[in-house]
Scaffold this motif. Structure first.
Motif, PDB file in Angstrom:
ATOM      1  N   ARG A  43       0.826  -1.208   0.000  1.00  0.00           N
ATOM      2  CA  ARG A  43       0.000   0.000   0.000  1.00  0.00           C
ATOM      3  C   ARG A  43       0.858   1.255   0.000  1.00  0.00           C
ATOM      4  NH1 ARG A  43      -4.936  -1.477   4.261  1.00  0.00           N
ATOM      5  NH2 ARG A  43      -5.934  -3.063   2.941  1.00  0.00           N
ATOM      6  N   LEU A  44       1.981   1.216   0.707  1.00  0.00           N
ATOM      7  CA  LEU A  44       2.868   2.376   0.746  1.00  0.00           C
ATOM      8  C   LEU A  44       3.496   2.631  -0.621  1.00  0.00           C
ATOM      9  CD1 LEU A  44       4.451   4.597   2.157  1.00  0.00           C
ATOM     10  CD2 LEU A  44       6.076   2.859   2.935  1.00  0.00           C
ATOM     11  N   ILE A  45       3.946   1.578  -1.280  1.00  0.00           N
ATOM     12  CA  ILE A  45       4.550   1.740  -2.608  1.00  0.00           C
ATOM     13  C   ILE A  45       3.535   2.314  -3.588  1.00  0.00           C
ATOM     14  CG2 ILE A  45       5.523   0.486  -4.568  1.00  0.00           C
ATOM     15  CD1 ILE A  45       6.796  -1.441  -2.579  1.00  0.00           C
ATOM     16  N   THR A  46       2.310   1.804  -3.542  1.00  0.00           N
ATOM     17  CA  THR A  46       1.263   2.315  -4.429  1.00  0.00           C
ATOM     18  C   THR A  46       0.958   3.777  -4.137  1.00  0.00           C
ATOM     19  OG1 THR A  46       0.270   0.113  -4.592  1.00  0.00           O
ATOM     20  CG2 THR A  46      -1.109   1.986  -5.187  1.00  0.00           C
ATOM     21  N   ALA A  47       0.859   4.128  -2.854  1.00  0.00           N
ATOM     22  CA  ALA A  47       0.562   5.514  -2.479  1.00  0.00           C
ATOM     23  C   ALA A  47       1.679   6.454  -2.924  1.00  0.00           C
ATOM     24  CB  ALA A  47       0.356   5.612  -0.968  1.00  0.00           C
ATOM     25  N   ALA A  48       2.928   6.027  -2.772  1.00  0.00           N
ATOM     26  CA  ALA A  48       4.053   6.871  -3.180  1.00  0.00           C
ATOM     27  C   ALA A  48       4.077   7.058  -4.694  1.00  0.00           C
ATOM     28  CB  ALA A  48       5.365   6.262  -2.698  1.00  0.00           C
ATOM     29  N   VAL A  91       3.894  -0.406  11.932  1.00  0.00           N
ATOM     30  CA  VAL A  91       3.950  -1.865  11.978  1.00  0.00           C
ATOM     31  C   VAL A  91       5.393  -2.366  11.982  1.00  0.00           C
ATOM     32  CG1 VAL A  91       3.919  -2.347   9.491  1.00  0.00           C
ATOM     33  CG2 VAL A  91       2.844  -3.950  11.059  1.00  0.00           C
ATOM     34  N   THR A  92       6.310  -1.592  11.405  1.00  0.00           N
ATOM     35  CA  THR A  92       7.723  -1.980  11.403  1.00  0.00           C
ATOM     36  C   THR A  92       8.501  -1.332  12.547  1.00  0.00           C
ATOM     37  OG1 THR A  92       8.209  -0.199   9.823  1.00  0.00           O
ATOM     38  CG2 THR A  92       7.787  -2.399   8.920  1.00  0.00           C
ATOM     39  N   ARG A  93       7.798  -0.632  13.418  1.00  0.00           N
ATOM     40  CA  ARG A  93       8.389  -0.017  14.621  1.00  0.00           C
ATOM     41  C   ARG A  93       9.504   0.973  14.271  1.00  0.00           C
ATOM     42  NH1 ARG A  93       7.617  -5.458  15.505  1.00  0.00           N
ATOM     43  NH2 ARG A  93       6.123  -6.007  17.143  1.00  0.00           N
ATOM     44  N   GLN A  94       9.277   1.764  13.244  1.00  0.00           N
ATOM     45  CA  GLN A  94      10.266   2.763  12.831  1.00  0.00           C
ATOM     46  C   GLN A  94       9.833   4.190  13.148  1.00  0.00           C
ATOM     47  OE1 GLN A  94      12.348   2.199   8.950  1.00  0.00           O
ATOM     48  NE2 GLN A  94      10.784   0.652   8.580  1.00  0.00           N
ATOM     49  N   GLN A  95       8.664   4.359  13.750  1.00  0.00           N
ATOM     50  CA  GLN A  95       8.153   5.712  13.980  1.00  0.00           C
ATOM     51  C   GLN A  95       9.118   6.618  14.745  1.00  0.00           C
ATOM     52  OE1 GLN A  95       4.107   4.958  15.525  1.00  0.00           O
ATOM     53  NE2 GLN A  95       3.370   6.256  13.878  1.00  0.00           N
ATOM     54  N   PRO A  96       9.790   6.124  15.799  1.00  0.00           N
ATOM     55  CA  PRO A  96      10.695   7.038  16.524  1.00  0.00           C
ATOM     56  C   PRO A  96      11.874   7.530  15.695  1.00  0.00           C
ATOM     57  CG  PRO A  96      10.168   5.087  17.849  1.00  0.00           C
ATOM     58  CD  PRO A  96       9.689   4.812  16.466  1.00  0.00           C
ATOM     59  N   ARG A  97      12.159   6.869  14.594  1.00  0.00           N
ATOM     60  CA  ARG A  97      13.343   7.222  13.809  1.00  0.00           C
ATOM     61  C   ARG A  97      13.091   8.355  12.824  1.00  0.00           C
ATOM     62  NH1 ARG A  97      15.597   1.238  11.994  1.00  0.00           N
ATOM     63  NH2 ARG A  97      15.607   0.273  14.071  1.00  0.00           N
ATOM     64  N   ASP A 114      14.787  14.622  -9.112  1.00  0.00           N
ATOM     65  CA  ASP A 114      14.064  13.734 -10.041  1.00  0.00           C
ATOM     66  C   ASP A 114      14.242  12.258  -9.692  1.00  0.00           C
ATOM     67  OD1 ASP A 114      12.964  15.771 -11.631  1.00  0.00           O
ATOM     68  OD2 ASP A 114      14.821  15.952 -12.769  1.00  0.00           O
ATOM     69  N   LEU A 115      14.224  11.942  -8.406  1.00  0.00           N
ATOM     70  CA  LEU A 115      14.340  10.550  -7.994  1.00  0.00           C
ATOM     71  C   LEU A 115      12.984   9.856  -8.082  1.00  0.00           C
ATOM     72  CD1 LEU A 115      16.752  10.768  -4.923  1.00  0.00           C
ATOM     73  CD2 LEU A 115      17.285  10.563  -7.360  1.00  0.00           C
ATOM     74  N   SER A 116      13.023   8.552  -8.141  1.00  0.00           N
ATOM     75  CA  SER A 116      11.807   7.761  -8.291  1.00  0.00           C
ATOM     76  C   SER A 116      11.117   7.575  -6.940  1.00  0.00           C
ATOM     77  CB  SER A 116      12.143   6.391  -8.882  1.00  0.00           C
ATOM     78  OG  SER A 116      12.926   5.648  -7.952  1.00  0.00           O
ATOM     79  N   PRO A 117       9.850   7.152  -6.949  1.00  0.00           N
ATOM     80  CA  PRO A 117       9.177   6.849  -5.680  1.00  0.00           C
ATOM     81  C   PRO A 117       9.908   5.791  -4.869  1.00  0.00           C
ATOM     82  CG  PRO A 117       7.583   6.978  -7.467  1.00  0.00           C
ATOM     83  CD  PRO A 117       8.929   7.052  -8.097  1.00  0.00           C
ATOM     84  N   ARG A 118      10.492   4.806  -5.537  1.00  0.00           N
ATOM     85  CA  ARG A 118      11.236   3.762  -4.825  1.00  0.00           C
ATOM     86  C   ARG A 118      12.450   4.348  -4.109  1.00  0.00           C
ATOM     87  NH1 ARG A 118      10.138  -1.922  -4.504  1.00  0.00           N
ATOM     88  NH2 ARG A 118       8.313  -2.304  -5.788  1.00  0.00           N
ATOM     89  N   ALA A 119      13.105   5.307  -4.751  1.00  0.00           N
ATOM     90  CA  ALA A 119      14.258   5.945  -4.111  1.00  0.00           C
ATOM     91  C   ALA A 119      13.815   6.716  -2.866  1.00  0.00           C
ATOM     92  CB  ALA A 119      14.956   6.878  -5.097  1.00  0.00           C
ATOM     93  N   PRO A 123      14.819   4.609   2.410  1.00  0.00           N
ATOM     94  CA  PRO A 123      15.188   4.671   3.832  1.00  0.00           C
ATOM     95  C   PRO A 123      14.188   3.993   4.755  1.00  0.00           C
ATOM     96  CG  PRO A 123      15.432   6.821   2.788  1.00  0.00           C
ATOM     97  CD  PRO A 123      14.688   5.952   1.823  1.00  0.00           C
ATOM     98  N   PHE A 124      12.947   3.842   4.297  1.00  0.00           N
ATOM     99  CA  PHE A 124      11.922   3.227   5.136  1.00  0.00           C
ATOM    100  C   PHE A 124      11.792   1.730   4.861  1.00  0.00           C
ATOM    101  CE2 PHE A 124      10.518   7.470   3.607  1.00  0.00           C
ATOM    102  CZ  PHE A 124      10.882   8.187   4.736  1.00  0.00           C
ATOM    103  N   LEU A 125      11.958   1.342   3.594  1.00  0.00           N
ATOM    104  CA  LEU A 125      11.853  -0.076   3.245  1.00  0.00           C
ATOM    105  C   LEU A 125      13.122  -0.838   3.604  1.00  0.00           C
ATOM    106  CD1 LEU A 125      10.122   0.169  -0.261  1.00  0.00           C
ATOM    107  CD2 LEU A 125       9.075  -0.030   2.000  1.00  0.00           C
ATOM    108  N   ILE A 126      14.265  -0.154   3.558  1.00  0.00           N
ATOM    109  CA  ILE A 126      15.543  -0.772   3.916  1.00  0.00           C
ATOM    110  C   ILE A 126      16.149   0.068   5.029  1.00  0.00           C
ATOM    111  CG2 ILE A 126      17.748  -1.649   3.045  1.00  0.00           C
ATOM    112  CD1 ILE A 126      16.616  -1.479   0.243  1.00  0.00           C
ATOM    113  N   PRO A 127      15.664  -0.078   6.251  1.00  0.00           N
ATOM    114  CA  PRO A 127      16.128   0.784   7.339  1.00  0.00           C
ATOM    115  C   PRO A 127      17.592   0.556   7.672  1.00  0.00           C
ATOM    116  CG  PRO A 127      14.782  -1.008   8.202  1.00  0.00           C
ATOM    117  CD  PRO A 127      14.677  -1.077   6.699  1.00  0.00           C
ATOM    118  N   ALA A 128      18.296   1.638   7.883  1.00  0.00           N
ATOM    119  CA  ALA A 128      19.702   1.565   8.282  1.00  0.00           C
ATOM    120  C   ALA A 128      19.801   1.573   9.801  1.00  0.00           C
ATOM    121  CB  ALA A 128      20.471   2.751   7.697  1.00  0.00           C
ATOM    122  N   PRO A 129      20.918   1.121  10.346  1.00  0.00           N
ATOM    123  CA  PRO A 129      21.081   1.161  11.807  1.00  0.00           C
ATOM    124  C   PRO A 129      20.984   2.586  12.336  1.00  0.00           C
ATOM    125  CG  PRO A 129      22.770  -0.201  10.787  1.00  0.00           C
ATOM    126  CD  PRO A 129      22.049   0.500   9.674  1.00  0.00           C
TER     127      PRO A 129
END
Length: 204
Positions: A43-48, A91-97, A114-119, A123-129
Motif C-alpha cells: 500500500r505504501l509503494i502504491t501511495a508513493a 507496523v515496522t516499529r520505525q516511527q521514533p526514527r 528527479d528521484l523515483s518513488p522507490r528511491a 530509507p523506510f523499506l531498507i532501514p539503516a542502523p
C-alpha cells in the motif's frame, strides 16, 4: 518399575505437546506479522507512486498555477501518502526514527533531483542502523580488532576481520568499490519549480 516409566513417558509427551504448541504459536505470529508488513509495504509503494504522479517539473512553459519550490511541492503531495507511510512505520516499529520534518526534507530532496518513488521509500523499506543508545553516541569508542592477516599489511578485497566491544561482535569484510568517472553538469535553478498535476481521476 513400570509406573515410573509410564509417568516419565507421560511427562515427555506433555512436554513435547507444549513444545509443538509453542512452535505453532510462534509460526503463526511470525506469519501474521510478515503478512501485515507485506500488505502495508504494498500500500505504501502504491501511495508513493500515485503521489509522485501529481507533481510535474516546469521547463519554462507557462502554467496557470503558481510554481512551487521542492519543499512546497513536497508539502503538497505528502498528505496523499502520509497515512500509508504512518501505518508502515508503525507496523515496522520505525516511527521514533523519522519525524515529519525529516520525511518532508527527504521528499523535497527526491523531487528536486528527479528521484523515483522507490528511491524516496528506500530509507523506510531498507532501514539503516540508528544510534539510539547513549552508549552508542560517544565521540570515541574502543574496539578490539581480530584478524588472521597481519595488521601491518594493507587492506585488500575480501579481507575479513572482526571488531569486538564487550558483548558486541561485528564481522567485517572488505569490498572493492567500482571506479566512478564524474563530470559536472550545471542545472538551471529556474527549472527547479513544480506544479500539481490534477485531473478528474486523481486527487490530493
Amino acid at each position: 518399575t513400570s509406573i515410573p516409566q509410564s509417568q516419565s513417558r507421560a511427562v515427555l509427551t506433555a512436554h513435547a505437546r507444549r513444545r509443538d504448541s509453542s512452535h505453532n504459536e510462534r509460526f503463526y505470529e511470525e506469519h501474521d506479522y510478515e503478512r501485515r508488513v507485506k500488505k502495508r509495504r504494498a500500500r505504501l509503494i502504491t501511495a508513493a507512486e500515485e503521489a509522485f504522479t501529481h507533481i510535474k517539473r516546469l521547463h519554462h512553459e507557462p502554467v496557470p498555477a503558481i510554481p512551487m519550490d521542492p519543499h512546497e511541492a513536497a508539502q503538497a503531495v505528502f498528505p496523499s501518502l502520509a497515512r500509508a507511510l504512518q501505518k508502515y512505520l508503525r507496523v515496522t516499529r520505525q516511527q521514533p526514527r523519522h519525524t515529519v520534518e525529516s520525511i518532508l526534507a527527504h521528499l523535497a530532496s527526491c523531487l528536486s533531483h528527479d528521484l523515483s518513488p522507490r528511491a524516496f521509500l528506500e530509507p523506510f523499506l531498507i532501514p539503516a542502523p540508528v544510534l539510539q543508545n547513549e552508549k552508542e553516541q560517544k565521540s570515541v569508542q574502543s574496539w578490539s580488532l581480530i584478524c588472521d592477516e597481519l595488521l601491518s599489511r594493507p587492506l585488500g578485497p575480501d579481507t575479513i576481520f572482526q571488531l569486538r566491544q564487550n558483548d558486541v561482535s561485528l564481522l567485517c569484510q572488505v569490498r572493492e568499490l567500482p571506479h566512478f568517472n564524474l563530470t559536472e553538469e550545471v542545472v538551471d535553478p529556474k527549472s527547479n519549480k513544480f506544479v500539481l498535476r490534477l485531473n478528474s481521476e486523481t486527487s490530493v
